[in-house]
Design a protein around this motif. Structure first.
Motif, PDB file in Angstrom:
ATOM      1  N   ASP A 157       0.836  -1.194   0.000  1.00 49.31           N
ATOM      2  CA  ASP A 157       0.000   0.000   0.000  1.00 49.31           C
ATOM      3  C   ASP A 157       0.878   1.254   0.000  1.00 49.31           C
ATOM      4  OD1 ASP A 157      -2.529   1.241  -0.068  1.00 49.31           O
ATOM      5  OD2 ASP A 157      -2.474   1.602   2.093  1.00 49.31           O
ATOM      6  N   SER A 158       1.841   1.258  -0.936  1.00 50.30           N
ATOM      7  CA  SER A 158       2.839   2.325  -0.941  1.00 50.30           C
ATOM      8  C   SER A 158       3.458   2.458  -2.327  1.00 50.30           C
ATOM      9  CB  SER A 158       3.945   1.999   0.074  1.00 50.30           C
ATOM     10  OG  SER A 158       5.016   2.901  -0.025  1.00 50.30           O
ATOM     11  N   HIS A 159       3.937   3.668  -2.612  1.00 49.53           N
ATOM     12  CA  HIS A 159       4.792   3.815  -3.785  1.00 49.53           C
ATOM     13  C   HIS A 159       6.091   3.044  -3.560  1.00 49.53           C
ATOM     14  CE1 HIS A 159       2.284   6.936  -5.521  1.00 49.53           C
ATOM     15  NE2 HIS A 159       2.446   7.727  -4.487  1.00 49.53           N
ATOM     16  N   THR A 160       6.693   2.600  -4.649  1.00 50.22           N
ATOM     17  CA  THR A 160       7.992   1.944  -4.592  1.00 50.22           C
ATOM     18  C   THR A 160       8.784   2.341  -5.823  1.00 50.22           C
ATOM     19  OG1 THR A 160       9.078  -0.191  -4.222  1.00 50.22           O
ATOM     20  CG2 THR A 160       7.297  -0.146  -5.843  1.00 50.22           C
ATOM     21  N   LEU A 161      10.074   2.116  -5.816  1.00 54.73           N
ATOM     22  CA  LEU A 161      10.936   2.574  -6.902  1.00 54.73           C
ATOM     23  C   LEU A 161      11.421   1.383  -7.725  1.00 54.73           C
ATOM     24  CD1 LEU A 161      11.897   5.439  -7.695  1.00 54.73           C
ATOM     25  CD2 LEU A 161      14.047   4.943  -6.518  1.00 54.73           C
ATOM     26  N   LEU A 162      11.074   1.399  -9.012  1.00 57.05           N
ATOM     27  CA  LEU A 162      11.583   0.404  -9.958  1.00 57.05           C
ATOM     28  C   LEU A 162      12.680   1.036 -10.799  1.00 57.05           C
ATOM     29  CD1 LEU A 162       8.230  -1.140 -11.300  1.00 57.05           C
ATOM     30  CD2 LEU A 162       9.572  -1.830  -9.285  1.00 57.05           C
ATOM     31  N   GLN A 163      13.628   0.245 -11.271  1.00 56.59           N
ATOM     32  CA  GLN A 163      14.727   0.751 -12.087  1.00 56.59           C
ATOM     33  C   GLN A 163      14.889  -0.101 -13.348  1.00 56.59           C
ATOM     34  OE1 GLN A 163      17.526   1.167  -8.324  1.00 56.59           O
ATOM     35  NE2 GLN A 163      18.362   2.392  -9.998  1.00 56.59           N
ATOM     36  N   GLY A 164      15.125   0.595 -14.478  1.00 52.64           N
ATOM     37  CA  GLY A 164      15.436  -0.072 -15.726  1.00 52.64           C
ATOM     38  C   GLY A 164      14.319  -0.944 -16.258  1.00 52.64           C
ATOM     39  N   GLN A 165      13.065  -0.528 -16.097  1.00 52.43           N
ATOM     40  CA  GLN A 165      11.926  -1.341 -16.527  1.00 52.43           C
ATOM     41  C   GLN A 165      10.971  -0.505 -17.382  1.00 52.43           C
ATOM     42  OE1 GLN A 165      10.410  -4.032 -13.382  1.00 52.43           O
ATOM     43  NE2 GLN A 165      12.161  -3.368 -12.125  1.00 52.43           N
ATOM     44  N   THR A 221       8.625  11.417   1.505  1.00 52.84           N
ATOM     45  CA  THR A 221       7.591  10.482   1.067  1.00 52.84           C
ATOM     46  C   THR A 221       6.214  10.874   1.598  1.00 52.84           C
ATOM     47  OG1 THR A 221       8.244   9.052   2.909  1.00 52.84           O
ATOM     48  CG2 THR A 221       9.128   8.524   0.723  1.00 52.84           C
ATOM     49  N   ASP A 222       6.152  11.433   2.818  1.00 49.20           N
ATOM     50  CA  ASP A 222       4.875  11.875   3.377  1.00 49.20           C
ATOM     51  C   ASP A 222       4.238  12.944   2.502  1.00 49.20           C
ATOM     52  OD1 ASP A 222       5.154  10.249   5.673  1.00 49.20           O
ATOM     53  OD2 ASP A 222       6.278  11.813   6.717  1.00 49.20           O
ATOM     54  N   ALA A 223       5.045  13.933   2.121  1.00 49.95           N
ATOM     55  CA  ALA A 223       4.526  15.034   1.325  1.00 49.95           C
ATOM     56  C   ALA A 223       4.185  14.584  -0.088  1.00 49.95           C
ATOM     57  CB  ALA A 223       5.538  16.182   1.293  1.00 49.95           C
ATOM     58  N   ASP A 226      -8.111   5.549  -8.673  1.00 52.63           N
ATOM     59  CA  ASP A 226      -7.580   5.276 -10.007  1.00 52.63           C
ATOM     60  C   ASP A 226      -6.642   6.358 -10.506  1.00 52.63           C
ATOM     61  OD1 ASP A 226      -9.531   7.226 -10.258  1.00 52.63           O
ATOM     62  OD2 ASP A 226     -10.439   6.369 -12.064  1.00 52.63           O
ATOM     63  N   ILE A 227      -6.278   7.300  -9.638  1.00 54.89           N
ATOM     64  CA  ILE A 227      -5.316   8.343  -9.994  1.00 54.89           C
ATOM     65  C   ILE A 227      -4.305   8.475  -8.848  1.00 54.89           C
ATOM     66  CG2 ILE A 227      -6.915   9.630 -11.477  1.00 54.89           C
ATOM     67  CD1 ILE A 227      -7.328  11.621  -9.170  1.00 54.89           C
ATOM     68  N   GLY A 228      -3.207   9.170  -9.120  1.00 51.77           N
ATOM     69  CA  GLY A 228      -2.202   9.390  -8.081  1.00 51.77           C
ATOM     70  C   GLY A 228      -1.252   8.233  -7.871  1.00 51.77           C
ATOM     71  N   LYS A 229      -1.377   7.182  -8.690  1.00 52.63           N
ATOM     72  CA  LYS A 229      -0.465   6.050  -8.557  1.00 52.63           C
ATOM     73  C   LYS A 229      -0.334   5.347  -9.894  1.00 52.63           C
ATOM     74  CE  LYS A 229      -4.231   3.175  -6.709  1.00 52.63           C
ATOM     75  NZ  LYS A 229      -4.716   2.460  -5.517  1.00 52.63           N
ATOM     76  N   LEU A 230       0.780   4.675 -10.087  1.00 47.39           N
ATOM     77  CA  LEU A 230       1.063   3.953 -11.320  1.00 47.39           C
ATOM     78  C   LEU A 230       0.844   2.464 -11.066  1.00 47.39           C
ATOM     79  CD1 LEU A 230       4.260   5.810 -12.609  1.00 47.39           C
ATOM     80  CD2 LEU A 230       1.852   6.258 -13.141  1.00 47.39           C
ATOM     81  N   ALA A 231      -0.328   1.993 -11.476  1.00 48.21           N
ATOM     82  CA  ALA A 231      -0.692   0.586 -11.310  1.00 48.21           C
ATOM     83  C   ALA A 231      -1.595   0.199 -12.466  1.00 48.21           C
ATOM     84  CB  ALA A 231      -1.410   0.367  -9.973  1.00 48.21           C
ATOM     85  N   VAL A 232      -1.560  -1.050 -12.825  1.00 44.52           N
ATOM     86  CA  VAL A 232      -2.384  -1.544 -13.927  1.00 44.52           C
ATOM     87  C   VAL A 232      -3.851  -1.247 -13.637  1.00 44.52           C
ATOM     88  CG1 VAL A 232      -3.158  -3.602 -15.173  1.00 44.52           C
ATOM     89  CG2 VAL A 232      -0.737  -3.320 -14.569  1.00 44.52           C
ATOM     90  N   GLY A 233      -4.538  -0.683 -14.630  1.00 45.03           N
ATOM     91  CA  GLY A 233      -5.945  -0.356 -14.499  1.00 45.03           C
ATOM     92  C   GLY A 233      -6.209   1.055 -14.042  1.00 45.03           C
ATOM     93  N   CYS A 234      -5.198   1.746 -13.514  1.00 42.35           N
ATOM     94  CA  CYS A 234      -5.370   3.150 -13.129  1.00 42.35           C
ATOM     95  C   CYS A 234      -5.336   4.031 -14.373  1.00 42.35           C
ATOM     96  CB  CYS A 234      -4.267   3.569 -12.161  1.00 42.35           C
ATOM     97  SG  CYS A 234      -4.466   2.868 -10.514  1.00 42.35           S
TER      98      CYS A 234
END
Length: 482
Positions: A20-28, A359-361, A377-385
């Motif tokens: 239930d959080s943003h996370t950082l992906l690299q090179g994808q 991260t809080d801000a 469905d907004i404010g995050k990068l996830a399939v279906g958003c």
């Protein structure tokens, strides 16, 4: 459908549903089309109409701005930077803002400027708190942004003819005519064929609205199943006015009216009697009442820091579970700067660098704002958003040397590093170039509106000052030699 793939993105601020959080992906990769986000992470092997090399880009969810005034604030640049009324606790609301407003001809130019600034700084959704004007819905649609139409209305206008006291001129109809125009605008936005337009009920300020107008506004929001936003606890003038009228604080009064609930957004919510040191009102516990209510707060640090005012503190509100979003209540309409100012002001006020984390801000400016608006469905990068996102150039000098890309973006680079902004998969900004409005033409029109407002200033000012007497130009031009 047009499928866009950002290949091998250096960084993607992706959503981890399990955490239930943003996370950082690299090179994808990240892939999207008009229907939404198709894939986040890994290698996208499906068909693609456009491929973008993301090797020097950070991909971020679009920012969600829950409090803005595009129809007026852009014109105040250069005028209200250093103005406040000493007799009114340094607020500029009552003495100066009513004197320097765009006319009807200037309003569309202010809106185009503000919408452009928002897109250029990574905003994809905004709550537009404006007084209804004819071109509003067409401009909102043309902006390409996701716009919550929030037409403001009120029972009274405020004014001062002393500089140290505020009076209210109450409308004979209690603002009902203006409220009906607002409701008609809300219904038009809801019925509009552009599904990026939604609506919100917005009685203007707690001290300019009667008890009946606020209660009826809340009832209209309930009937339509939408949110209500009202400015409250935003100045000491307002705090003192409400305690004088009702014998209770602004937060207490809203609660007594039955409108302090999870349907309500408080614009600013700074002057709480048990948090902020200025009110010193002995009765009641505003913060505890706010926490228990579920009401959200729209925090807009920039406009207040110009007057020496800060929230006490953004970090404390978040730690105590108050739903917090961020807005752009002034020029520039730049959410990345607002995030930075929220972080710095919270640390200065608390005297604690750990009071608020980056991260809080950032959460408040993305998923926090989305949740307040009732959207997942907004404010995050996830399939279906929704495919609402922006890209930042990690090779931009202001981003380097690069260790933590989000920190570099927020604390240093801000909008200078933003290269592309997408809403519903459509590019509003591409390669740093705005694709919706002619910003230079909008600024030309806005400057013309400023010149007209300068002429009107003296006629409106109770002290009979010219605009440059009230707000002198820094280092005024030298006099011509005689």
């Amino acid at each position: 459908m047009t499928t866009t793939v950002i290949r091998n993105a250096a960084y993607i601020i992706a959503w981890d549903a399990e955490a239930d959080s943003h996370t950082l992906l690299q090179g994808q990769d990240i892939a999207f089309d008009e229907t939404g986000i198709l894939q986040v992470g890994g290698r996208y092997d499906g068909p693609a109409d456009e491929e973008i090399d993301g090797s020097d880009r950070m991909v971020s969810p679009g920012l969600v701005d829950i409090h803005s005034h595009p129809s007026s604030e852009a014109m105040n640049k250069g005028m209200l930077d250093e103005l406040g009324s000493p007799g009114l606790r340094m607020s500029s609301l009552y003495e100066f803002m009513p004197l320097f407003r765009p006319d009807g001809q200037g309003t569309p130019f202010a809106v185009k400027t503000a919408y452009s600034e928002l897109a250029l700084s990574g905003v994809t959704t905004l709550v537009d708190l404006s007084v209804a004007y004819p071109e509003w819905l067409s401009l909102a649609e043309a902006s390409g942004l996701r716009v919550v139409i929030a037409p403001m209305y009120r029972s009274a206008r405020w004014y001062t003819d002393t500089g140290h006291s505020v009076d209210y001129e109450w409308a004979e109809d209690d603002g009902r005519g203006a409220m009906q125009v607002a409701m008609d605008t809300i219904d038009a936005a809801t019925a509009h064929p552009c599904d990026r337009l939604t609506a919100m009920v917005a009685p203007s300020q707690i001290d300019t609205c009667s008890e009946a107008l606020i209660k009826d506004s809340y009832a209209e929001a309930e009937k339509r199943g939408i949110k209500m936003q009202i400015h409250a606890a935003q100045s000491m003038v307002e705090f003192n006015e409400i305690t004088t009228r009702h014998g209770m604080t602004p937060i207490q009064w809203l609660d007594s009216l039955g409108v302090l609930t999870d349907r309500t957004i408080i614009g600013h919510g700074i002057f709480l009697n048990d948090l902020h040191p200025w009110p010193a009102w002995p009765d009641g516990a505003d913060f505890e009442m706010l926490k228990a209510s579920g009401a959200a707060v729209a925090h807009c640090p920039t406009v207040f820091q110009r007057r020496g005012v800060t929230m006490h503190t953004f970090g404390k509100y978040i730690r105590n579970g108050v739903p917090m979003g961020i807005g752009t209540d002034t020029y520039p309409h730049n959410m990345l700067e607002e995030i930075r100012h929220a972080l710095i002001n919270s640390r200065i006020t608390s005297k604690n660098v750990y009071d608020l984390r980056t991260t809080d801000a950032f959460d408040a400016a993305t998923v926090g704002g989305a949740k307040i608006l009732g959207r997942d469905d907004i404010g995050k990068l996830a399939v279906g958003c929704k495919a609402d996102l922006f890209m930042a150039d990690i090779r931009h000098p202001a981003m380097r040397p690069l260790r933590d890309p989000l920190a570099s973006l927020i604390y240093v680079a801000a909008e200078r590093a933003v290269t592309d902004t997408f809403v519903d998969g459509a590019g509003l900004v591409r390669g740093g170039e705005l694709k919706t409005f002619d910003l230079d033409a909008a600024l030309d029109g806005l400057e013309d509106a400023q010149r007209r407002a300068e002429v009107e200033f003296q006629q409106l000012d109770f002290r009979d000052r010219t605009h440059d007497q009230a707000a002198p130009i820094n280092y005024a031009p030298a006099k011509e030699p005689s």
